[in-house]
Each structure stands twice: as C-alpha cells, then as structure tokens.
Motif scaffolding. Structure first.
Motif, short mmCIF file in Angstrom:
data_model
loop_
_atom_site.label_atom_id
_atom_site.label_comp_id
_atom_site.label_asym_id
_atom_site.label_seq_id
_atom_site.Cartn_x
_atom_site.Cartn_y
_atom_site.Cartn_z
N ILE A 146 -2.07 8.15 5.32
CA ILE A 146 -3.20 7.38 4.77
C ILE A 146 -4.37 7.41 5.75
N VAL A 147 -4.07 7.15 7.03
CA VAL A 147 -5.12 7.17 8.05
C VAL A 147 -5.75 8.55 8.14
N ILE A 164 2.27 6.64 -2.16
CA ILE A 164 1.38 6.70 -3.32
C ILE A 164 -0.08 6.66 -2.87
N ALA A 165 -0.38 5.75 -1.94
CA ALA A 165 -1.74 5.66 -1.40
C ALA A 165 -2.10 6.93 -0.63
N ALA A 166 -1.13 7.51 0.10
CA ALA A 166 -1.40 8.73 0.86
C ALA A 166 -1.69 9.90 -0.05
N MET A 226 5.24 7.29 8.74
CA MET A 226 4.63 8.59 8.44
C MET A 226 3.68 8.48 7.25
N ALA A 227 4.11 7.76 6.24
CA ALA A 227 3.25 7.58 5.06
C ALA A 227 1.97 6.85 5.44
N THR A 228 2.09 5.85 6.32
CA THR A 228 0.90 5.14 6.79
C THR A 228 0.01 6.07 7.59
N GLY A 229 0.60 6.96 8.39
CA GLY A 229 -0.18 7.93 9.14
C GLY A 229 -0.93 8.90 8.24
N GLY A 241 0.65 9.68 15.64
CA GLY A 241 0.84 11.11 15.77
C GLY A 241 0.45 11.88 14.53
N VAL A 242 0.89 11.42 13.36
CA VAL A 242 0.56 12.11 12.11
C VAL A 242 -0.94 12.06 11.84
N ALA A 243 -1.54 10.90 12.03
CA ALA A 243 -2.98 10.77 11.77
C ALA A 243 -3.79 11.73 12.64
#
Length: 375
Positions: free
Chosen positions: A282-283, A366-368, A277-280, A200-202
């Motif tokens: 990043i994407v 951090i990556a995001a 969410m943080a992974t999203g 969803g976030v991505a």
C-alpha cells in the motif's frame, strides 16, 4: 513455475549481495536484543540503601534495627550524625534515613500492662519513627517505605506482646517466572517482521518502479501473481531465518525458550509477514518516489514500536490509548508471539489475534491491489 522459482532465487540473491540489508534485517535486531537483554534482562535484585540512627540505644531499638537489617532488599548502615546522613540523602547516595527517637523503649513499656507482654488498654500513646526519603527517586523510596511499614508493625507486636485475632494464611501456587528478556524477545521478533516487510517492501518496490524494473517485467509474459508470490516466498524465507537466529541467540545468551507449539509460532510469523507485506505494498503504491516511501513507512512503523507492545506492556499505557492500540496489527502480533513463547498458548486461545491479523491481511491486500502501480 520456473519463473516463480527464478524470481524467488533472484530476490534472495539481492538480499545476500546487499550488505546493508543483511545488517539492518539480521544483525542489528540481534545486536539490539543482546544490548537490551544485557542491561535489562537480568534478574538483578532491587535494593534500597540508607542509614539508620539509633537515638534510644536500648534492647528494643536494637531489636528493630536487627529486623530491618535482616531484610534482603534494605541495605542499611548504622550512623550517628543525622545532618550528615541527610546531606548524603540529598546527594542521591541514599534513598532512606531512619531515625529511632529517644524514649522508644519507654513508649513501648507504657503500652504494656502490669504483666510482661500484656497490652495496657489504658495507654493509647505511640512513638513515631522518623523516615527521611529522597523525593527525586520516588520508585526506590516508595519501595523502602512499603517494606519498613510491616517490619515496624511486626516488631511492635512482638515487643508489646500483641496477638492478632485475625491472621492471614498464605498459600503459594506455581506461577511463571518471566523476566524482561522473555518479554523482549517476542517483541524484537515482531519488530523485525514489521520492519522487513512494511519498510522493506515499500522501499524496494518504489525503487524498482522508478528504475523501470517493474515496467520491463510488465512487458514480459510474467503475471503479477507470480511476481507477488515470489516476493512473498523470498521474504518468508528471510523472516524464517531471522526468527531462528533471534530465538537461538535468546536461548544461548539468556536462556529463553518456546513453551508453546513451534507450528503455532510459525503460523503467526507467516501471518504477520503477510499482513505487513500487504501494508508495505500500500505504501509503495501511494509513494511517488523511493525518497518519499521511506518517510511514509517510517511514519507508520515508528509509532508502532512504542505503542504496539514491543518494548513495554500495553496494559501500562494510558487507559484512553489502549483501545486504539488494539486496532493496530503489531499489538496482536506481539501478543500472539509472546503468549505462544512464554505461556504456551494454543491456537484455541489465540483465535482473536489470528482473526484480526487475517482480516488485516485481506483488507490490506485489497487496498494494495487498488493502489499498486507498475509504472
């Protein structure tokens, strides 16, 4: 603070107006859970069907047949024609065909000494009971074979008068009576958390970037932290609503319950939401267009559905794959939710999952922050 509240309410209104979002984030997972629970979640007893052919027709053979028929799992019918029953077996309508050979009682008598019920040490002969089984249905057939063996052994000892020198003294202890639906509901909850926040976030952030929404926000006095905080709050509210709906449906339809602390369960729901969410984000930072954001997010999330313990236990997977599976966040999220709901685990026993999800959250944010772009 005013901008934060307005952005949060605006995000919630967007969710409410988008009927597709409501369906895929709320109704579809519940529908999926109800369908799987209806087919797989019931306490349906396992049965093994078949036929038993008595070629001996003696009191001893009848005693064996009665012992087999008394077992609740074995559904056996009396038959006469071996060839006909084997054909039924080949069609898949039976799992077993048991044949008690002629001379069954005589072999038992040969093993009995002069006194009735006394074993004859001079006789080492035995008679074979033929069991035909369906190799194409190995699971049911193996269950049937495993059940028949102790029954035959027991009737053999009873008819021959054998008294074992060593016996087993079983003593039951209380254990959890968990069903597949109890395993499934926490997995569905973890699946929704991953899907809503990663996919969803991505998709949403990529769409806003392409339409220039983020660029216009950047030109105002709005801080990035306020924007991200509003996104987090809105999605936490959405995930909380989802969790309540899933748990309520599971309780009303299937009798599932939360045996542990609701605060502990809420903690892992929040932690899982933030991690995905943080992974999203990043994407969303890596995807150049909304069209590419969906496949990238799907490439990450789709394998997690099958290897992250959502539908199947991780311990049932190949041993070489299990260490790799334990490096992905959804495996720890499903474990934490399942242990809290089913076993009543506390934070003291689930600290490994909490530390892993927390570390994933920090590293992913951090990556995001390094990959996120307003334009």
């Amino acid at each position: 603070m005013k901008a934060y509240i307005q952005l949060t309410l605006a995000q919630l209104r967007l969710f409410g107006r988008n009927k597709q979002v409501l369906f895929w984030t709320l109704l579809f997972p519940v529908f999926f859970m109800v369908m799987l629970g209806a087919f797989l979640g019931k306490d349906t007893p396992v049965t093994v069907s078949g036929a038993v052919i008595d070629q001996d027709r003696t009191a001893s053979s009848q005693a064996l047949i009665h012992a087999l028929e008394d077992h609740p799992v074995l559904q056996l019918k009396a038959a006469q024609d071996l060839d006909a029953e084997v054909e039924v077996l080949k069609r898949g309508d039976h799992q077993l065909v048991i044949v008690i050979p002629q001379g069954f009682a005589k072999h038992l008598e040969a093993r009995t000494g002069p006194a009735a019920g006394t074993p004859n040490p001079e006789s080492r002969t035995s008679t074979a009971i033929k069991v035909y089984y369906d190799e194409t249905n190995a699971a049911a057939s193996q269950i049937g074979l495993q059940l028949i063996t102790p029954i035959v052994d027991g009737i053999d000892k009873q008819l021959s008068g054998y008294v074992p020198a060593i016996k087993i003294e079983p003593e039951g202890v209380q254990s959890l009576k968990l069903r597949y639906i109890d395993f499934l509901v926490p997995g569905i909850l973890a699946m929704m958390i991953m899907s809503n926040n990663l996919n969803g976030v991505a998709a949403q952030i990529s769409s806003w970037r392409e339409r220039g929404v983020l660029r216009r926000m950047q030109s105002t006095t709005l801080h990035a932290s306020t924007f991200i905080a509003a996104q987090i709050t809105a999605r936490l509210i959405l995930n909380g609503l989802q969790a309540v709906i899933v748990l309520l449906v599971g309780y009303l339809f299937f009798g599932t319950q939360v045996n542990g602390s609701w605060l502990t369960l809420l903690f892992f729901i929040i932690l899982g939401t933030l991690a995905f969410m943080a992974t999203g984000f990043i994407v969303a930072g890596l995807a150049k267009t909304p069209e590419s954001a969906g496949p990238i997010a799907g490439f990450i999330s789709f394998p997690m559905l099958f290897v992250g313990g959502v539908f199947f236990p991780i311990k049932n997977m190949p041993e070489f794959l299990q260490p790799l599976v334990k490096l992905i966040p959804i495996s720890h999220l499903t474990t934490a939710l399942r242990q809290v709901m089913n076993v009543g685990a506390t934070m003291g026993t689930m600290w490994v999952e909490a530390v892993f999800l927390g570390a994933w959250l920090v590293l992913a944010f951090i990556a995001a922050s390094l990959t996120f772009k307003w334009e």
